[in-house]
Design a protein around this motif. Structure first.
Motif, mmCIF file in Angstrom:
data_model
loop_
_atom_site.group_PDB
_atom_site.id
_atom_site.type_symbol
_atom_site.label_atom_id
_atom_site.label_comp_id
_atom_site.label_asym_id
_atom_site.label_seq_id
_atom_site.Cartn_x
_atom_site.Cartn_y
_atom_site.Cartn_z
ATOM 1 N N GLY A 167 5.136 -3.765 -5.728
ATOM 2 C CA GLY A 167 4.371 -4.996 -5.611
ATOM 3 C C GLY A 167 2.907 -4.781 -5.900
ATOM 4 N N VAL A 168 2.093 -5.717 -5.424
ATOM 5 C CA VAL A 168 0.652 -5.695 -5.675
ATOM 6 C C VAL A 168 -0.054 -5.132 -4.449
ATOM 7 N N ARG A 169 -1.003 -4.242 -4.698
ATOM 8 C CA ARG A 169 -1.774 -3.705 -3.578
ATOM 9 C C ARG A 169 -2.577 -4.816 -2.902
ATOM 10 N N VAL A 170 -2.498 -4.862 -1.579
ATOM 11 C CA VAL A 170 -3.246 -5.878 -0.830
ATOM 12 C C VAL A 170 -4.742 -5.735 -1.086
ATOM 13 N N SER A 171 -5.193 -4.489 -1.240
ATOM 14 C CA SER A 171 -6.629 -4.249 -1.473
ATOM 15 C C SER A 171 -7.105 -4.858 -2.785
ATOM 16 N N GLU A 172 -6.198 -5.108 -3.734
ATOM 17 C CA GLU A 172 -6.569 -5.717 -5.003
ATOM 18 C C GLU A 172 -6.536 -7.246 -4.936
ATOM 19 N N LEU A 173 -6.022 -7.782 -3.845
ATOM 20 C CA LEU A 173 -5.956 -9.231 -3.680
ATOM 21 C C LEU A 173 -7.046 -9.766 -2.768
ATOM 22 N N VAL A 174 -7.464 -8.953 -1.788
ATOM 23 C CA VAL A 174 -8.441 -9.414 -0.802
ATOM 24 C C VAL A 174 -9.644 -8.488 -0.790
ATOM 25 N N GLY A 175 -10.695 -8.939 -0.149
ATOM 26 C CA GLY A 175 -11.870 -8.099 -0.003
ATOM 27 C C GLY A 175 -11.726 -7.163 1.184
ATOM 28 N N ARG A 176 -12.831 -6.618 1.625
ATOM 29 C CA ARG A 176 -12.824 -5.691 2.754
ATOM 30 C C ARG A 176 -12.783 -6.469 4.060
ATOM 31 N N GLY A 177 -12.134 -5.887 5.063
ATOM 32 C CA GLY A 177 -12.075 -6.508 6.377
ATOM 33 C C GLY A 177 -10.652 -6.724 6.857
ATOM 34 N N THR B 137 0.166 -12.626 11.749
ATOM 35 C CA THR B 137 -0.243 -11.303 12.219
ATOM 36 C C THR B 137 -1.599 -10.948 11.622
ATOM 37 N N THR B 138 -2.223 -9.942 12.204
ATOM 38 C CA THR B 138 -3.502 -9.458 11.688
ATOM 39 C C THR B 138 -3.320 -8.045 11.149
ATOM 40 N N LEU B 139 -3.725 -7.850 9.915
ATOM 41 C CA LEU B 139 -3.668 -6.548 9.277
ATOM 42 C C LEU B 139 -5.056 -5.918 9.355
ATOM 43 N N PRO B 140 -5.236 -4.885 10.198
ATOM 44 C CA PRO B 140 -6.558 -4.265 10.322
ATOM 45 C C PRO B 140 -7.071 -3.746 8.980
ATOM 46 N N SER B 141 -8.378 -3.678 8.858
ATOM 47 C CA SER B 141 -8.996 -3.332 7.572
ATOM 48 C C SER B 141 -8.533 -1.987 7.037
ATOM 49 N N GLU B 142 -8.325 -0.998 7.930
ATOM 50 C CA GLU B 142 -7.909 0.327 7.448
ATOM 51 C C GLU B 142 -6.540 0.272 6.785
ATOM 52 N N PHE B 143 -5.693 -0.659 7.214
ATOM 53 C CA PHE B 143 -4.393 -0.835 6.566
ATOM 54 C C PHE B 143 -4.534 -1.683 5.302
ATOM 55 N N ASP C 159 -5.748 0.400 2.486
ATOM 56 C CA ASP C 159 -4.959 1.582 2.137
ATOM 57 C C ASP C 159 -4.195 1.328 0.835
ATOM 58 N N PRO C 160 -4.213 2.264 -0.108
ATOM 59 C CA PRO C 160 -3.533 2.050 -1.400
ATOM 60 C C PRO C 160 -2.012 1.949 -1.282
ATOM 61 N N LEU C 161 -1.449 2.349 -0.152
ATOM 62 C CA LEU C 161 -0.002 2.244 0.040
ATOM 63 C C LEU C 161 0.431 0.891 0.590
ATOM 64 N N THR C 162 -0.522 0.082 1.016
ATOM 65 C CA THR C 162 -0.191 -1.229 1.580
ATOM 66 C C THR C 162 0.013 -2.235 0.450
ATOM 67 N N LEU C 163 1.214 -2.809 0.407
ATOM 68 C CA LEU C 163 1.568 -3.700 -0.696
ATOM 69 C C LEU C 163 1.961 -5.085 -0.206
ATOM 70 N N LEU C 164 1.759 -6.036 -1.098
ATOM 71 C CA LEU C 164 2.451 -7.306 -0.994
ATOM 72 C C LEU C 164 3.682 -7.111 -1.878
ATOM 73 N N ALA C 165 4.787 -6.722 -1.252
ATOM 74 C CA ALA C 165 5.969 -6.275 -1.993
ATOM 75 C C ALA C 165 6.725 -7.448 -2.613
ATOM 76 N N LEU C 166 7.154 -7.240 -3.867
ATOM 77 C CA LEU C 166 7.941 -8.242 -4.602
ATOM 78 C C LEU C 166 9.353 -7.743 -4.883
ATOM 79 N N ARG C 167 9.530 -6.412 -4.822
ATOM 80 C CA ARG C 167 10.820 -5.814 -5.140
ATOM 81 C C ARG C 167 11.172 -4.746 -4.101
#
Length: 352
Positions: free
Chosen positions: A273-283, A299-305, A308-316
């Motif tokens: 999928g798409v990295r969350v960090s590429e969709l949103v800003g910092r925070g 839910t709340t996803l803390p900024s460190e997550f 993180d480059p492993l955190t995805l908005l998974a599509l597959r």
């Protein structure tokens, strides 16, 4: 001349002896301690305490130890009660105020321990025949158990030290050793029979393991959650929005991450999928699901997550488009997060 009177020695049953009680109690203290500490870690991970993104298998291990140590505690607790039950009914029931306080603490310890272990088993099976909220009650009673246990250990430590000495008579009695071996064997069988939910190489022999058939389990189905995906579904990211086709056209990242749930099961899967960090800003990021209700709809996803480059908005999932039960059209997957926080059916991301 008066003949001496000889009295036959009175022998206790092998199990009902302080030496047996001390040894089983020591084992039980270890499993309870592990269960309590890992339970605190699980509670912290679910409530966004300081919790790291690495190693990615940390929550999987700690929650697995939590459930396995809880399973191991059941036969140990029963063996401990069997070893002391004659004393629980001795007369008089109360000899003094200190004695009354000691017996009261034992009653609290037994009642709270059974509550934790029984409700924990029901939670692992996702069966909730009660009206209270399990996580809150389980967490609160855990503190009662550990407090009562510490009081009990403090009172009994002189007896435990004496009976655990190498020269103690109890160590030479084979029948008592047999009871201890049987207790240890029963505990080991209980662990092996259920540990396959966490330990992959035990899945073929864990005959009582739940959710260990190789398929990625689904805790909450789309039908149970009342999910209806609109034909014009778009993901909201702040002031922007994206269709599923637009998300699929973005650079895709593939990662291998486990899903690890509070019930104790865990399993690896391949997510794309798409990295969350590429969709949103910092925070910190607020993640909202299509669910209409449910404790984890938002839910709340803390900024460190989120960063993180492993955190995805998974599509597959495992090379295939997400099924509806697994979170179609997209879901969150992040390293070292409890499964209940890996939000499915995501509809919006908002930086807080």
């Amino acid at each position: 001349m008066k003949l001496p009177v000889f009295k036959a020695p009175v022998f206790k049953a092998p199990a009902h002896h302080t030496g047996v009680t001390s040894r089983v109690g020591t084992w039980l203290g270890i499993t309870f301690g592990l269960c309590f500490v890992t339970g605190l870690l699980s509670h912290g991970a679910q409530h966004d305490w300081v919790w790291p993104t690495r190693p990615v298998d940390l929550y999987r291990v700690t929650q697995g130890v939590h459930v396995i140590s809880g399973v191991a505690s059941i036969p140990l607790l029963l063996a401990k009660l069997w070893s002391v039950y004659p004393k629980l009914f001795e007369r008089p029931l109360v000899k003094s105020v200190p004695h009354a306080l000691e017996r009261a603490s034992i009653f609290v310890l037994i009642a709270a321990s059974f509550f934790e272990l029984v409700t924990g088993l029901f939670n692992a099976a996702q069966n909730y025949p009660w009206s209270f909220y399990f996580p809150t009650a389980h967490y609160a009673v855990a503190w009662i158990v550990i407090g009562a246990l510490l009081v009990h250990v403090a009172v009994k430590i002189p007896v435990v030290r004496r009976t655990l000495e190498p020269a103690s008579e109890e160590r030479t009695i084979l029948s008592r050793r047999a009871f201890l071996r049987t207790t240890a064997l029963t505990t080991g069988v209980a662990v092996v029979a259920t540990a396959g939910v966490t330990v992959p190489w035990l899945r073929k022999i864990s005959v009582l393991a739940w959710r260990s058939d190789g398929a990625l389990p689904v805790n909450r189905t789309a039908k149970a959650a009342g999910i209806v995906v609109p034909q014009d579904w778009r993901l909201k990211v702040g002031a922007r929005s994206f269709s599923l086709a637009e998300l699929q056209a973005m650079p895709q990242t593939t990662v291998d991450l486990p899903i690890a749930c509070v019930e104790g099961w865990s399993q690896n899967a391949t997510w794309t999928g798409v990295r969350v960090s590429e969709l949103v800003g910092r925070g910190d990021v607020r993640v909202e699901s299509l669910e209409k209700d449910g404790l984890y709809r938002v839910t709340t996803l803390p900024s460190e997550f989120a960063e993180d480059p492993l955190t995805l908005l998974a599509l597959r999932l495992n090379g295939e488009e997400l099924s509806l039960d697994h979170g179609f059209p997209c879901r969150l997957i992040a390293p070292n997060r409890p499964g209940v926080l890996q939000t499915k059916w995501v509809t919006s991301l908002e930086v807080l």
